[in-house]
Design an enzyme around this catalytic site. Sequence first.
Site, PDB file in Angstrom:
ATOM      1  N   SER A 128       0.711  -1.304   0.051  1.00 38.65           N
ATOM      2  CA  SER A 128      -0.044   0.066   0.013  1.00 38.65           C
ATOM      3  C   SER A 128       0.821   1.539  -0.026  1.00 38.65           C
ATOM      4  O   SER A 128       1.572   1.741  -1.007  1.00 38.65           O
ATOM      5  CB  SER A 128      -0.988   0.033   0.969  1.00 38.65           C
ATOM      6  OG  SER A 128      -1.932   0.816   1.072  1.00 38.65           O
ATOM      7  N   ASP A 199      -9.758  -4.288  -4.819  1.00 39.54           N
ATOM      8  CA  ASP A 199      -9.107  -3.570  -3.834  1.00 39.54           C
ATOM      9  C   ASP A 199      -9.856  -2.063  -3.882  1.00 39.54           C
ATOM     10  O   ASP A 199     -10.161  -1.282  -4.728  1.00 39.54           O
ATOM     11  CB  ASP A 199      -7.671  -3.144  -4.425  1.00 39.54           C
ATOM     12  CG  ASP A 199      -6.963  -2.492  -3.221  1.00 39.54           C
ATOM     13  OD1 ASP A 199      -7.472  -1.546  -2.388  1.00 39.54           O
ATOM     14  OD2 ASP A 199      -5.855  -2.607  -2.914  1.00 39.54           O
ATOM     15  N   HIS A 232      -7.908  -5.383  -0.726  1.00 37.72           N
ATOM     16  CA  HIS A 232      -6.519  -4.436  -0.094  1.00 37.72           C
ATOM     17  C   HIS A 232      -5.906  -5.255   1.044  1.00 37.72           C
ATOM     18  O   HIS A 232      -5.852  -4.912   2.152  1.00 37.72           O
ATOM     19  CB  HIS A 232      -7.056  -3.181   0.501  1.00 37.72           C
ATOM     20  CG  HIS A 232      -5.953  -2.341   0.341  1.00 37.72           C
ATOM     21  ND1 HIS A 232      -5.132  -1.802  -0.639  1.00 37.72           N
ATOM     22  CD2 HIS A 232      -5.417  -1.747   1.492  1.00 37.72           C
ATOM     23  CE1 HIS A 232      -4.117  -0.950  -0.170  1.00 37.72           C
ATOM     24  NE2 HIS A 232      -4.206  -1.063   1.209  1.00 37.72           N
TER      25      HIS A 232
END
Length: 257
Positions: A128, A199, A232
């Site tokens: 991320s 995501d 995610h």
Amino acid sequence: MSYPPPSMSSGSRSSRRTMEFGRTYVVRPKGRHQATIVWLHGLGDNGSSWSQVLDSLPLPNIKWICPTAPTRPVTLLGGFSCTAWFDVGELSEDGPDDWENLDASAAHIANLLSTEPADVKVGIGGFSMGAATALYSAVCWALGKYGNGYPYPVNLRTVVGLSGWLPASRSLRSKIEGSSEAARRAAFLPILLYHGTCDDLVPYNYGERSARYLSSAGFRYLTFKSFDGIGHYTVPREMSDLSNWITARLGLEGSRS
């Protein structure tokens, strides 16, 4: 040798505060030490959680260094303070981005790698926001300098990004395209990018476009893989594939290449 972090050029109180990085966790290699990779956590996380994940991977020849980002107010969260490698208001191909703290985090990472033995290959990976910072470091390596002009001191051999993006991708692509030397260097750096198609925090299209920008800028040795139905987060098959890729690209013991 230690290198001065770029943000130290500023004497402001806020700049000094951003340099207060948290605890660094180290996973020692279980076999012959062939590579060292700094792994960067995501927004609000810390180095401890990823050190446990990385320790479980079948990569006995890698030393993992897992730093913890400074705690800072994050615009995206309405000013709420949490661990973050840089401030972010929105994901954007144009910015504006927090260049000062991107440089400061990239310098902190380079310092962590600067004392590794000369025969050990070094790289950066992350998840991320950590992936975003790793990709920014890749651009600094290609350009040979940070955004503020300080020389980038480490010879990167690989970069890995999971569920991330390239900050201010259009601007950074233009910088590389404006330098034939940077484009030449970029062509030799293996980059692996993964992104889940579902995501909802860092949308898949941002990861895909970042990969496209990097490729067009000269990073020819880039692999982008999508994971259908994944959000995610990471899944075991992603980490297994990552392990195989790193082993092959860095020529670690056990590699068939």
